[in-house]
Design a protein around this motif. Structure first.
Motif, mmCIF file in Angstrom:
data_model
loop_
_atom_site.group_PDB
_atom_site.id
_atom_site.type_symbol
_atom_site.label_atom_id
_atom_site.label_comp_id
_atom_site.label_asym_id
_atom_site.label_seq_id
_atom_site.Cartn_x
_atom_site.Cartn_y
_atom_site.Cartn_z
ATOM 1 N N THR A 169 -6.448 -0.189 -5.979
ATOM 2 C CA THR A 169 -7.855 -0.442 -6.314
ATOM 3 C C THR A 169 -8.773 -0.167 -5.128
ATOM 4 O OG1 THR A 169 -7.558 -2.765 -5.745
ATOM 5 C CG2 THR A 169 -7.272 -2.157 -8.085
ATOM 6 N N GLY A 171 -11.112 2.724 -2.684
ATOM 7 C CA GLY A 171 -12.340 3.461 -2.952
ATOM 8 C C GLY A 171 -12.180 4.600 -3.946
ATOM 9 N N VAL A 172 -11.214 5.490 -3.723
ATOM 10 C CA VAL A 172 -11.035 6.647 -4.608
ATOM 11 C C VAL A 172 -10.645 6.185 -6.009
ATOM 12 C CG1 VAL A 172 -9.663 8.720 -5.041
ATOM 13 C CG2 VAL A 172 -10.431 8.217 -2.711
ATOM 14 N N SER A 191 -2.086 -2.166 -9.166
ATOM 15 C CA SER A 191 -2.534 -2.896 -7.973
ATOM 16 C C SER A 191 -1.438 -3.849 -7.547
ATOM 17 C CB SER A 191 -3.820 -3.678 -8.268
ATOM 18 O OG SER A 191 -4.198 -4.444 -7.135
ATOM 19 N N SER A 192 -1.539 -4.300 -6.293
ATOM 20 C CA SER A 192 -0.613 -5.326 -5.800
ATOM 21 C C SER A 192 -1.112 -6.718 -6.165
ATOM 22 C CB SER A 192 -0.504 -5.217 -4.274
ATOM 23 O OG SER A 192 -1.801 -5.312 -3.699
ATOM 24 N N LYS A 196 -7.200 -8.483 -8.623
ATOM 25 C CA LYS A 196 -7.853 -7.163 -8.608
ATOM 26 C C LYS A 196 -7.689 -6.471 -9.962
ATOM 27 C CE LYS A 196 -7.464 -6.212 -3.632
ATOM 28 N NZ LYS A 196 -7.011 -5.215 -2.632
ATOM 29 N N TYR A 211 2.044 -3.368 -9.299
ATOM 30 C CA TYR A 211 3.167 -2.574 -8.773
ATOM 31 C C TYR A 211 4.082 -3.391 -7.863
ATOM 32 C CZ TYR A 211 0.269 -1.730 -4.529
ATOM 33 O OH TYR A 211 -0.495 -1.867 -3.404
ATOM 34 N N VAL A 258 -3.864 13.499 -3.377
ATOM 35 C CA VAL A 258 -5.065 13.085 -2.648
ATOM 36 C C VAL A 258 -4.717 12.423 -1.318
ATOM 37 C CG1 VAL A 258 -7.062 11.529 -2.735
ATOM 38 C CG2 VAL A 258 -6.457 12.880 -4.745
ATOM 39 N N GLY A 260 -1.880 9.347 0.984
ATOM 40 C CA GLY A 260 -0.560 8.774 1.202
ATOM 41 C C GLY A 260 -0.671 7.434 1.918
ATOM 42 N N ILE A 283 -6.078 18.120 -3.147
ATOM 43 C CA ILE A 283 -7.527 17.894 -3.233
ATOM 44 C C ILE A 283 -8.042 17.673 -1.810
ATOM 45 C CG2 ILE A 283 -9.339 16.303 -4.051
ATOM 46 C CD1 ILE A 283 -8.051 17.596 -6.407
ATOM 47 N N VAL A 285 -11.412 16.538 -0.679
ATOM 48 C CA VAL A 285 -12.746 16.018 -1.025
ATOM 49 C C VAL A 285 -13.437 16.989 -1.983
ATOM 50 C CG1 VAL A 285 -14.831 14.883 -0.166
ATOM 51 C CG2 VAL A 285 -12.756 14.878 1.226
ATOM 52 N N HIS A 328 -9.842 -5.287 0.024
ATOM 53 C CA HIS A 328 -11.024 -4.827 -0.706
ATOM 54 C C HIS A 328 -10.680 -4.298 -2.101
ATOM 55 C CE1 HIS A 328 -9.233 -1.353 1.192
ATOM 56 N NE2 HIS A 328 -9.929 -0.550 0.397
HETATM 57 N N1 LIG Z 1 -7.568 14.443 0.055
HETATM 58 C C1 LIG Z 1 -8.786 13.956 0.142
HETATM 59 O O1 LIG Z 1 -9.768 14.679 0.105
HETATM 60 C C2 LIG Z 1 -8.964 12.471 0.257
HETATM 61 C C3 LIG Z 1 -10.203 11.883 0.044
HETATM 62 C C4 LIG Z 1 -10.294 10.490 0.057
HETATM 63 C C5 LIG Z 1 -9.159 9.728 0.334
HETATM 64 N N2 LIG Z 1 -7.990 10.345 0.585
HETATM 65 C C6 LIG Z 1 -6.765 9.583 0.814
HETATM 66 O O2 LIG Z 1 -6.529 8.792 -0.346
HETATM 67 C C7 LIG Z 1 -5.941 7.559 0.022
HETATM 68 C C8 LIG Z 1 -6.821 6.430 -0.484
HETATM 69 O O3 LIG Z 1 -8.056 6.462 0.204
HETATM 70 P P1 LIG Z 1 -9.144 5.328 -0.041
HETATM 71 O O4 LIG Z 1 -10.259 5.571 0.926
HETATM 72 O O5 LIG Z 1 -9.434 5.171 -1.468
HETATM 73 O O6 LIG Z 1 -8.286 4.067 0.466
HETATM 74 P P2 LIG Z 1 -8.579 2.525 0.423
HETATM 75 O O7 LIG Z 1 -9.946 2.245 -0.126
HETATM 76 O O8 LIG Z 1 -8.253 1.969 1.771
HETATM 77 O O9 LIG Z 1 -7.538 1.978 -0.646
HETATM 78 C C9 LIG Z 1 -6.210 1.766 -0.330
HETATM 79 C C10 LIG Z 1 -5.545 1.017 -1.521
HETATM 80 O O10 LIG Z 1 -4.306 1.652 -1.796
HETATM 81 C C11 LIG Z 1 -3.544 0.737 -2.532
HETATM 82 N N3 LIG Z 1 -2.127 0.856 -2.140
HETATM 83 C C12 LIG Z 1 -1.534 0.562 -0.978
HETATM 84 N N4 LIG Z 1 -0.214 0.777 -1.049
HETATM 85 C C13 LIG Z 1 0.041 1.196 -2.317
HETATM 86 C C14 LIG Z 1 1.203 1.558 -3.031
HETATM 87 N N5 LIG Z 1 2.417 1.527 -2.463
HETATM 88 N N6 LIG Z 1 1.078 1.939 -4.328
HETATM 89 C C15 LIG Z 1 -0.135 1.976 -4.923
HETATM 90 N N7 LIG Z 1 -1.287 1.649 -4.287
HETATM 91 C C16 LIG Z 1 -1.184 1.260 -3.009
HETATM 92 C C17 LIG Z 1 -4.081 -0.664 -2.272
HETATM 93 O O11 LIG Z 1 -4.583 -1.172 -3.527
HETATM 94 P P3 LIG Z 1 -4.290 -2.665 -4.029
HETATM 95 O O12 LIG Z 1 -4.889 -3.560 -2.975
HETATM 96 O O13 LIG Z 1 -4.975 -2.747 -5.343
HETATM 97 O O14 LIG Z 1 -2.805 -2.828 -4.123
HETATM 98 C C18 LIG Z 1 -5.196 -0.404 -1.251
HETATM 99 O O15 LIG Z 1 -6.285 -1.265 -1.409
HETATM 100 C C19 LIG Z 1 -5.769 7.613 1.532
HETATM 101 O O16 LIG Z 1 -4.476 8.103 1.843
HETATM 102 C C20 LIG Z 1 -6.804 8.626 1.977
HETATM 103 O O17 LIG Z 1 -6.481 9.253 3.185
HETATM 104 C C21 LIG Z 1 -7.876 11.698 0.567
#
Ligand SMILES: NC(=O)c1ccc[n+]([C@@H]2O[C@H](COP(=O)([O-])OP(=O)(O)OC[C@H]3O[C@@H](n4cnc5c(N)ncnc54)[C@H](OP(=O)(O)O)[C@@H]3O)[C@@H](O)[C@H]2O)c1
Length: 337
Positions: A169, A171-172, A191-192, A196, A211, A258, A260, A283, A285, A328
């Motif tokens: 849950t 940002g993306v 979500s964990s 949430k 999960y 997207v 990891g 992807i 951005v 968050h």
């Molecule tokens: N390729 C691109 O252009 C691009 C753009 C944006 C982001 N990203 C990448 O996308 C990822 C997410 O970015 P974000 O900014 O959205 O991150 P974020 O807001 O920090 O969100 C991270 C969330 O991932 C969830 N999570 C953690 N471990 C998990 C697992 N084992 N299985 C499922 N969910 C898990 C958690 O959700 P819960 O608390 O609900 O468990 C955590 O709150 C990052 O790796 C980032 O680098 C890539």
């Protein structure tokens, strides 16, 4: 004016404030009084020193900001003083498919970022802000919003009635949920945290899966999709999720690669892609054109992006720490006033 800087790899504790004097504008530049900056997982990666592109010098971090135009250069035509604007992620990727040139400059990664009270930017690198959004909300579109848009509607070309799986849950994923609901898609989110998941349900998620308590969550995704799987997985999990994400993708569906958050190693079997005629799509951005398309959709659908918590400018380190703790739901924002 004040800004923050950090050295890639120096950690959150390396984030330090400094004062600077405004510089003279070039003909096509715009001066923006930044009001809000939203943080991304990427900002943690830069601080840890494991982001794709990083500067060796201390750099202003952050990519996503919204504010108002306070001054324009002599040749600026896109904006006027008083306009509300947001930054785009890649200042040189205006439209069309990505190229190395278009994605070469990434503010907050290898170029000065936006965690500052004032920034100067080329007029081509800014977009107007949807009228119904406040600055905190408007600062969340640049990276998370555009990434979700790109995955759902550009790469996977989803249409009403299709299905999408969102992981966690952050940002993306919450941007993906809000856009998917607005577009009439079936939405499944993990979500964990049950709390949430309740919030995600209240935002319109059709199916929610914890999960942690259901580690083999792929079975549940298949169950709620009558064994068919989903048209798209917005894959932000990586190491702990990718193989499962492939399993739950419908035949000829898309796995949008997207991120990891659990690491980047993978033992995905090529055969799983071949036999399912599934497509993995990286992807990065998105373009200014995608940001503008997102603006239009947000405007028409009346979407208010979920801002979980807002920090004061002096609390920037606390905002990073809050994001890192993973407490968050949606976006974390720093106000620069
Ligand atoms: N390729 C691109 O252009 C691009 C753009 C944006 C982001 N990203 C990448 O996308 C990822 C997410 O970015 P974000 O900014 O959205 O991150 P974020 O807001 O920090 O969100 C991270 C969330 O991932 C969830 N999570 C953690 N471990 C998990 C697992 N084992 N299985 C499922 N969910 C898990 C958690 O959700 P819960 O608390 O609900 O468990 C955590 O709150 C990052 O790796 C980032 O680098 C890539």
């Amino acid at each position: 004016m004040k800004a923050y800087r950090l050295i890639a790899g120096g950690g959150i504790k390396g984030l330090e404030g400094f004062e600077f004097k405004p510089r003279t504008l070039q003909a096509h530049e715009v001066r923006v009084r930044v009001r809000a900056v939203s943080l991304n997982y990427r900002d943690l990666m830069v601080a840890r020193g494991n982001y794709l592109v990083s500067s060796k010098e201390p750099l202003i971090p952050g990519s996503d900001a919204a504010g108002e135009v306070t001054e324009i250069g002599s040749a600026v035509t896109r904006f006027a003083v008083g306009d509300r604007v947001a930054t785009t992620f890649f200042p040189q990727w205006i439209d069309g498919p990505p190229t190395p040139e278009k994605t070469a400059v990434a503010p907050g990664g290898n170029a000065p970022g936006v965690l500052t009270q004032e920034l100067t930017a080329h007029e081509q690198s800014l977009v107007p802000v949807p009228a119904h959004l406040d600055f905190n909300e408007a600062a969340t579109l640049t990276c998370a919003g555009v990434t979700a848009w790109n995955a759902l509607f550009v790469e996977a070309k989803l249409k009403p009635g299709d299905s999408v799986l969102l992981l966690g849950t952050g940002g993306v994923s919450i941007w993906g949920l809000q856009l998917a609901r607005a577009a009439g898609l079936q939405t499944i989110i993990t979500s964990s945290s049950d709390l949430k998941l309740e919030r995600a349900h209240n935002l319109g998620a059709h199916n929610t899966i914890n999960y942690r308590t259901t580690p083999e969550w792929q079975h549940e995704v298949l169950r709620v999709t009558q064994g068919l799987g989903v048209n798209l997985v917005v894959e932000v999990g990586g190491e702990q999720t990718l193989q499962r994400s492939v399993t739950v993708t419908k035949m000829a569906g898309t796995i949008a690669i997207v991120g990891g958050v659990s690491g980047f190693r993978s033992d995905v079997q090529p055969f799983a892609l071949i036999a399912g005629a599934r497509r993995m799509s990286g992807i990065y951005v998105g373009s200014r054109g995608m940001h503008e398309d997102l603006n239009r959709a947000v405007d028409i659908a009346g979407i208010h992006p979920v801002v979980d918590k807002v920090f004061a400018f002096a609390e920037a380190r606390a905002a990073y720490a809050y994001l890192e703790a993973g407490q968050h739901f949606g976006k974390v924002v720093i106000q620069t006033d």
